[in-house]
Design a protein around this motif. Structure first.
Motif, PDB file in Angstrom:
ATOM      1  N   PHE A 130     -33.472   0.144  96.666  1.00  0.00           N
ATOM      2  CA  PHE A 130     -34.671   0.505  95.905  1.00  0.00           C
ATOM      3  C   PHE A 130     -35.515   1.513  96.677  1.00  0.00           C
ATOM      4  N   TRP A 131     -35.786   1.259  97.953  1.00  0.00           N
ATOM      5  CA  TRP A 131     -36.617   2.178  98.737  1.00  0.00           C
ATOM      6  C   TRP A 131     -35.930   3.517  98.939  1.00  0.00           C
ATOM      7  N   PHE A 132     -34.602   3.494  99.114  1.00  0.00           N
ATOM      8  CA  PHE A 132     -33.866   4.742  99.241  1.00  0.00           C
ATOM      9  C   PHE A 132     -33.956   5.535  97.945  1.00  0.00           C
ATOM     10  N   SER A 133     -33.818   4.846  96.804  1.00  0.00           N
ATOM     11  CA  SER A 133     -33.923   5.516  95.501  1.00  0.00           C
ATOM     12  C   SER A 133     -35.322   6.085  95.300  1.00  0.00           C
ATOM     13  N   LEU A 134     -36.337   5.317  95.683  1.00  0.00           N
ATOM     14  CA  LEU A 134     -37.708   5.808  95.579  1.00  0.00           C
ATOM     15  C   LEU A 134     -37.908   7.047  96.449  1.00  0.00           C
ATOM     16  N   PHE A 135     -37.338   7.032  97.640  1.00  0.00           N
ATOM     17  CA  PHE A 135     -37.419   8.188  98.527  1.00  0.00           C
ATOM     18  C   PHE A 135     -36.744   9.405  97.900  1.00  0.00           C
ATOM     19  N   ILE A 136     -35.581   9.209  97.312  1.00  0.00           N
ATOM     20  CA  ILE A 136     -34.861  10.320  96.671  1.00  0.00           C
ATOM     21  C   ILE A 136     -35.668  10.870  95.497  1.00  0.00           C
ATOM     22  N   ILE A 137     -36.261   9.993  94.688  1.00  0.00           N
ATOM     23  CA  ILE A 137     -37.066  10.438  93.549  1.00  0.00           C
ATOM     24  C   ILE A 137     -38.276  11.230  94.031  1.00  0.00           C
ATOM     25  N   LEU A 138     -38.942  10.739  95.079  1.00  0.00           N
ATOM     26  CA  LEU A 138     -40.092  11.476  95.623  1.00  0.00           C
ATOM     27  C   LEU A 138     -39.657  12.815  96.211  1.00  0.00           C
TER      28      LEU A 138
END
Length: 192
Positions: A130-138
């Motif tokens: 989840f945090w990796f995905s959030l980082f990629i989206i940001l």
């Protein structure tokens, strides 16, 4: 004497923009509770505040001749096309029959403890994903946002010192960057 162009760091502009967007949305929705506004009108008001802030920022930047520097970290150790590799293994889950009696009870408790540990580990992995995905989206938002503003501020050499041209460019780009969101909200409201 030739004056040097002022440059803003893209990372700082992105962080401040996210804060402004978050505060604008939070303020509109918190005040909307008191005035019983619909979510659609709250969204219109939030988008209006964000569009106004974007228009004023771009107008000021174009008028002052501000440029934008990309200082976002580079990620060179990623391979193109192979983001996760073969990360999804396939396996068959075994069927466990423990039987009745004290042996079955003890085995059931041990299996329960084992499954609890496995679920905790899977939740930790899920949180990391989840945090990796959030980082990629940001990172994607930053890239799009940075590219859009860099494109606008490339005109700053032509518009420096001319408030009229700066405002026209800013209005045009504000309508392009925020207008499509207004259009989507409007079309969604019509389709309902």
């Amino acid at each position: 004497m030739k004056t040097e162009q002022t440059y803003l760091k893209g990372k700082s502009v992105f962080i401040v923009s996210l804060l402004v967007i978050g505060i604008a949305i939070l303020t509109v929705y918190l005040t909307g509770i008191n005035f019983n506004r619909s979510p659609t009108s709250n969204l219109y008001l939030s988008l209006g505040i964000i569009a106004t802030a974007l228009f004023l920022f771009m107008t000021y930047g174009l008028y002052k001749g501000i440029g934008l520097i990309d200082n976002f970290p580079k990620f060179r150790n990623f391979k193109r096309g192979d983001i996760m590799g073969n990360a999804s293994p396939t396996f068959d889950t075994p069927s466990v029959s423990v039987g009745d009696g004290i042996g079955g009870l003890i085995l059931s408790i041990l299996l329960w403890i084992g499954m609890t540990i496995l679920i905790i580990i899977l939740l930790i992995v899920l949180e990391a994903v989840f945090w990796f995905s959030l980082f990629i989206i940001l990172a994607m938002l930053y890239w799009v946002f940075f590219r859009a503003l860099k494109f606008v501020f490339n005109k700053s050499k032509d518009t420096k010192g001319d408030i009229g041209i700066s405002a026209v460019y800013s209005l045009t780009y504000t309508l392009l960057y925020v207008g499509w969101i207004f259009g989507i909200v409007y079309l969604t409201e019509i389709i309902k």
